[in-house]
Design a protein around this motif. Structure first.
Motif, PDB file in Angstrom:
ATOM      1  N   THR A 249      52.089  -6.126  97.671  1.00 30.10           N
ATOM      2  CA  THR A 249      53.382  -5.766  97.092  1.00 30.10           C
ATOM      3  C   THR A 249      54.262  -7.010  97.109  1.00 30.10           C
ATOM      4  O   THR A 249      54.068  -7.911  97.938  1.00 30.10           O
ATOM      5  CB  THR A 249      54.081  -4.640  97.878  1.00 30.10           C
ATOM      6  OG1 THR A 249      54.270  -5.060  99.234  1.00 30.10           O
ATOM      7  CG2 THR A 249      53.263  -3.353  97.847  1.00 30.10           C
ATOM      8  N   VAL A 250      55.228  -7.054  96.200  1.00 29.65           N
ATOM      9  CA  VAL A 250      56.172  -8.167  96.148  1.00 29.65           C
ATOM     10  C   VAL A 250      57.583  -7.608  96.071  1.00 29.65           C
ATOM     11  O   VAL A 250      57.792  -6.422  95.766  1.00 29.65           O
ATOM     12  CB  VAL A 250      55.902  -9.097  94.946  1.00 29.65           C
ATOM     13  CG1 VAL A 250      54.593  -9.835  95.113  1.00 29.65           C
ATOM     14  CG2 VAL A 250      55.934  -8.320  93.639  1.00 29.65           C
ATOM     15  N   TRP A 251      58.551  -8.456  96.352  1.00 30.12           N
ATOM     16  CA  TRP A 251      59.955  -8.089  96.221  1.00 30.12           C
ATOM     17  C   TRP A 251      60.509  -8.665  94.930  1.00 30.12           C
ATOM     18  O   TRP A 251      60.227  -9.813  94.571  1.00 30.12           O
ATOM     19  CB  TRP A 251      60.773  -8.622  97.386  1.00 30.12           C
ATOM     20  CG  TRP A 251      60.570  -7.854  98.656  1.00 30.12           C
ATOM     21  CD1 TRP A 251      59.992  -6.638  98.803  1.00 30.12           C
ATOM     22  CD2 TRP A 251      60.952  -8.279  99.966  1.00 30.12           C
ATOM     23  NE1 TRP A 251      59.984  -6.257 100.123  1.00 30.12           N
ATOM     24  CE2 TRP A 251      60.580  -7.242 100.860  1.00 30.12           C
ATOM     25  CE3 TRP A 251      61.570  -9.412 100.469  1.00 30.12           C
ATOM     26  CZ2 TRP A 251      60.805  -7.323 102.229  1.00 30.12           C
ATOM     27  CZ3 TRP A 251      61.805  -9.496 101.839  1.00 30.12           C
ATOM     28  CH2 TRP A 251      61.428  -8.463 102.705  1.00 30.12           C
ATOM     29  N   LEU A 252      61.322  -7.866  94.256  1.00 26.19           N
ATOM     30  CA  LEU A 252      62.104  -8.347  93.124  1.00 26.19           C
ATOM     31  C   LEU A 252      63.560  -8.320  93.554  1.00 26.19           C
ATOM     32  O   LEU A 252      64.139  -7.254  93.767  1.00 26.19           O
ATOM     33  CB  LEU A 252      61.882  -7.448  91.899  1.00 26.19           C
ATOM     34  CG  LEU A 252      62.791  -7.680  90.685  1.00 26.19           C
ATOM     35  CD1 LEU A 252      62.771  -9.138  90.254  1.00 26.19           C
ATOM     36  CD2 LEU A 252      62.389  -6.776  89.544  1.00 26.19           C
ATOM     37  N   ASN A 253      64.142  -9.501  93.735  1.00 23.68           N
ATOM     38  CA  ASN A 253      65.541  -9.619  94.164  1.00 23.68           C
ATOM     39  C   ASN A 253      66.424  -9.723  92.929  1.00 23.68           C
ATOM     40  O   ASN A 253      66.423 -10.744  92.229  1.00 23.68           O
ATOM     41  CB  ASN A 253      65.729 -10.835  95.064  1.00 23.68           C
ATOM     42  CG  ASN A 253      64.988 -10.686  96.382  1.00 23.68           C
ATOM     43  OD1 ASN A 253      64.927  -9.591  96.935  1.00 23.68           O
ATOM     44  ND2 ASN A 253      64.422 -11.767  96.880  1.00 23.68           N
TER      45      ASN A 253
END
Length: 495
Positions: A249-253
């Motif tokens: 999973t990744v973060w979208l800021n």
């Protein structure tokens, strides 16, 4: 010579005449807009004059018509019979047509609340594996790895020679050969206490020989963030050798404007479109709204967690984020009618008899060329949607005061609303009981209320029928002696 002299004289007189008429015309543009008057006519004889003034500097007052203002302009009279109700400035209809004025009425309509923002992909900082040495020793071999490499779970990073472990294993094997079960268990327990993995202990048991060289590997799939081992270096117990960040999973800021922040909450769905994959949409949910506020850009950072199937979403990629939204009713005017000065926000009211006056307003959201008016206007009031900047400039020069928010005119619709709920807002139902409803509602500028949670009485208990905690509704209420009392309640669109 006389003919040349006469021609020169005629040319000079013509130039002087043109200058005089041009000056008079320019001044006439200034004075025709103050009260709709032109230069005083003979028909004004007999009217009582209070004072003389220059429309360009209306705060200056003079006691005779021969005095010129500080701007060097001739003054005009202010008559006693000019009613105080004649607010604003007047413009001749023909002049208004030349200016291209377009008049529209403030109307209640549907405002879409599509929320969008931009952001970039970042590592999921909660999915990090830190690889450390559990004993002191030496780096005997390193594998062909470097920071940024994407590796799988179990991928080797380095071989370590750990003399302490070798001695403990030799002692364990010697005790095991004695056949004493109790001592053997104690020696085996010691191997676990010095940090030896269960797999290494099992290998020693099976092989019967010490394993003094240990291969360290990555426990997860991911990208190598740091790698601090080199062949031949000495390491100590607890030293960090590598960090691996998972890519599942990744973060979208997303940088969300301050005005939108109050409409978002953790757990809300969001959809991202990436420049790298323009034909695809990636769905996720808001994991957190970070507490730090970016003063320079007036934004909050909203963290969205996105699944990363196939590892295609790479940190640093740019994305557009759509948070969805609902539609709701609001008092709207064309966005082009709104004048933002930096200190306040104005619209130019179109009054009766060709008069115009600036009015201060409080605006809300803008969408589809329409701007929400929270305070300062009533439904049905007319505003200038084109050419208002010219009128506003003239109003400023003439010293016309803007109508403050607290004194907007009451329309028949507003007067009717006062009988059955003078105030209206949107809120989420937190609690319903026999006596009333508790809402978390939006700000109420008309009452100087901020967004807050409070309880309202029910004028009729049947109003709450069919509603439950969590519903988002629009409700109206009035300030009765018994407290805020709900008069109407409707479910917001999209509920």
């Amino acid at each position: 010579m006389s003919d040349k002299f006469s021609a020169g004289m005629r040319l000079g007189l013509a130039a002087t005449t043109i200058a005089v008429f041009a000056g008079a015309a320019g001044y006439g543009l200034a004075i025709f807009q103050d009260g709709g008057r032109t230069t005083p006519q003979a028909s004004d004889a007999g009217r009582k004059v209070l004072y003389w003034y220059d429309p360009m500097v209306p705060h200056e007052r003079y006691d005779n018509p021969e005095t010129r203002s500080s701007m060097g302009m001739k003054t005009i009279p202010k008559y006693a019979d000019e009613g105080p109700g004649e607010a604003g400035i007047a413009i001749d209809p023909a002049q208004a047509q030349n200016l291209g004025l377009r008049i529209v009425a403030a109307q209640t309509g549907t405002l879409g609340s599509a929320l969008t923002a931009t952001g970039s992909i970042d590592f999921n900082q909660r999915d990090v594996a830190v690889i450390q040495s559990r004993a002191g020793g030496f780096v005997q071999r390193v594998y062909a790895r470097a920071p940024g490499d994407v590796i799988g779970a179990g991928a080797p990073l380095a071989d370590l020679l750990l003399p302490e472990w070798a001695g403990a294993q030799a002692e364990y094997l010697a005790v095991k050969r004695t056949g004493d079960a109790a001592l053997t268990r104690a020696a085996r327990q010691r191997l676990a206490l010095v940090g030896m993995p269960a797999g290494t202990i099992a290998a020693v048991d099976r092989g019967g020989t010490p394993h003094n060289v240990i291969t360290i590997s990555s426990p997860i799939n991911g990208a190598i963030k740091t790698l601090g081992v080199r062949k031949g270096m000495t390491i100590s117990a607890g030293e960090t050798l590598a960090e691996v960040n998972g890519l599942g999973t990744v973060w979208l800021n997303a940088a969300v404007p301050e005005a939108m922040a109050g409409q978002l909450r953790p757990g809300q769905s969001a959809t991202a479109t990436l420049t790298a994959f323009p034909a695809e949409r990636f769905g996720g949910r808001i994991a957190a709204i970070l507490p730090a506020f970016q003063v320079d850009s007036r934004t909050l950072t909203v963290r969205i967690e996105l699944p990363n199937r196939g590892g295609r979403l790479r940190p640093g990629m740019f994305a557009n984020v759509d948070f969805g939204g609902t539609t709701r009713s609001a008092l709207l005017v064309p966005s082009e009618a709104v004048i933002r000065t930096g200190k306040r926000t104005l619209v130019m009211l179109a009054l009766d008899k060709g008069r115009y006056q600036p009015a201060e307003v409080q605006t809300g959201q803008t969408n589809g060329g329409q701007t929400e008016i929270l305070a300062g206007l009533s439904e049905g009031e007319k505003v200038v949607a084109s050419g208002q900047f010219l009128i506003d400039s003239e109003a400023s020069l003439s010293g016309v005061q803007a109508r403050p928010i607290s004194t907007q005119a009451a329309t028949p619709l507003k007067q009717a609303a006062a009988k059955a709920g003078a105030y209206a807002t949107v809120g989420r139902i937190d609690k319903i009981d026999a006596t009333g409803i508790t809402f978390s509602h939006q700000p109420m500028p008309a009452l100087n209320w901020p967004a807050m949670t409070m309880s309202f009485r029910l004028a009729n208990p049947a109003l709450a029928r069919g509603y439950k905690a969590g519903d988002r509704v629009r409700f109206s209420f009035d300030q009765s002696p018994a407290g805020p009392t709900i008069r109407t309640i409707t479910r917001e669109a999209g509920q």
